[in-house]
Design a protein around this motif. Structure first.
Motif: not given
Lengths: 122, 122, 122, 122
Positions: A10-14, A19-21, A53-61, A75-77
């Motif tokens: 799940x972290x590798x996916x995050x 990277x894609x963003x 996704x939940x992980x990235x949500x917490x980080x505000x990404x 302002x994701x990137x």
DNA sequence: GTGGTCTAGACCACC
DNA sequence: GTGGTCTAGACCACA
């Protein structure tokens, strides 16, 4: 995509999504793939993508619109780079210094090696 | 000793012991503490220390004399440095280059930061 | 209108419409916007507005005239206030008491905070 | 323990555990039940308890010792109260003011109701 | 024994 | 269609 690393999938996916963003495959504010779609592409269980996704949500990404889907934050990137920068200067750099001292590697020596490696991966 | 890092405790112990060997607290060929003693000092389960020793045994950094105890190998500090060096150039340095490229950090910028950090930790 | 809250959008819309009725933007018995128009204004899926209207219909706050449209009930603002009052005294107030006890906040302390907050939002 | 509320079970469990910590059933720094044990007691899937614990870990309310278990943080009850207090003053209190204005309830009126309710639940 | 992760499949509310 | 939650059961590394 391959999952060779020891890090949880799940972290590798995050990380990969970040990277894609940054690479503007999914621009700031744009929609990112649905949990199910992305899971199908990655050949992974949807729960695992949901966790990313939940992980990235917490980080505000990424952000979330009910019943619609996930979106890269406005302002994701910028946020991604800020987080990486902070982690680099606060964690990786001190570790690097410690290793260099243990191995008697001078700054000059490292610089030389770095310049070589930098060009190879151009 | 504190175990703050995310790394497994047995590895943190192994690293710590390597540091002690390199710093000549336990010289090459000298006896190192028994599993039980070390576990008591570290306030850790003896199994965990045993695992650290087994790990260092594989790497050839410590040796085992039946019924007597564990000893640092004759060229322990040399081996330790060789292993660290290899891991540094083969793993950490490429990762460093990758991170720097992702964050647009130039070799010059890193060098500057490094020199500052180097002096602080004198 | 913004949908920041965690509550379902259809409820936020329903609440908002109640506010408009109480504020007499749509008086008792007057026609309220069509599902499509309101959806366009709110930049929301028409299904979502339809769900809000259905919800208010159940509560007797709006009424439906076949082929014509939706209307605020004759005593809409009275009903709204009655519902809010009931929910306030039966649900919110007990919850408030429980929280205050958990946090050791006295009635006096709350009163003081309230008076401050009351004036700010004049 | 009953799970009547609409809130997700993992949050109800987290809340419940916070209550237990504040009530000193599990004192600051003490061990809390293992994921499996607690799941058995609550008659819930271990994953659900794990999720609760992960959530409290993020908030700094519990801590984690590899292979050993979860512990209440050293200042757990203090942190819990701080979090509740912040949420009360920043979220619940403004909502309360808004409701009171909508219903034409004065501070005096609320105070009177509160005092009654306060005594009942002694 | 502990927690951490992943899969599979289900149900729900929401849009 | 979307995400959110929960269950069941499995495997792993760690202490």
């Amino acid at each position: 995509m391959q999952f060779n690393s020891n890090a949880p999938i799940y972290q590798q996916i995050a990380d990969h999504l970040c990277d894609l963003i940054v690479a503007n495959v999914y621009g700031d504010g744009e929609r990112i793939p649905s949990v199910r779609d992305f899971a199908a592409v990655l050949e992974v269980n949807p729960n695992t993508v949901a966790r990313s996704y939940a992980y990235l949500l917490e980080l505000g990404i990424v952000e979330n619109q009910r019943g619609i889907g996930y979106f890269a934050a406005r302002e994701a990137s910028k946020i991604i780079k800020a987080i990486k920068r902070a982690s680099f200067y606060e964690r990786e750099l001190p570790a690097l210094v410690k290793t260099m001292k243990a191995l008697d590697i001078s700054v000059e020596e490292l610089t030389a090696s770095l310049e070589g490696a930098f060009d190879e991966t151009l």
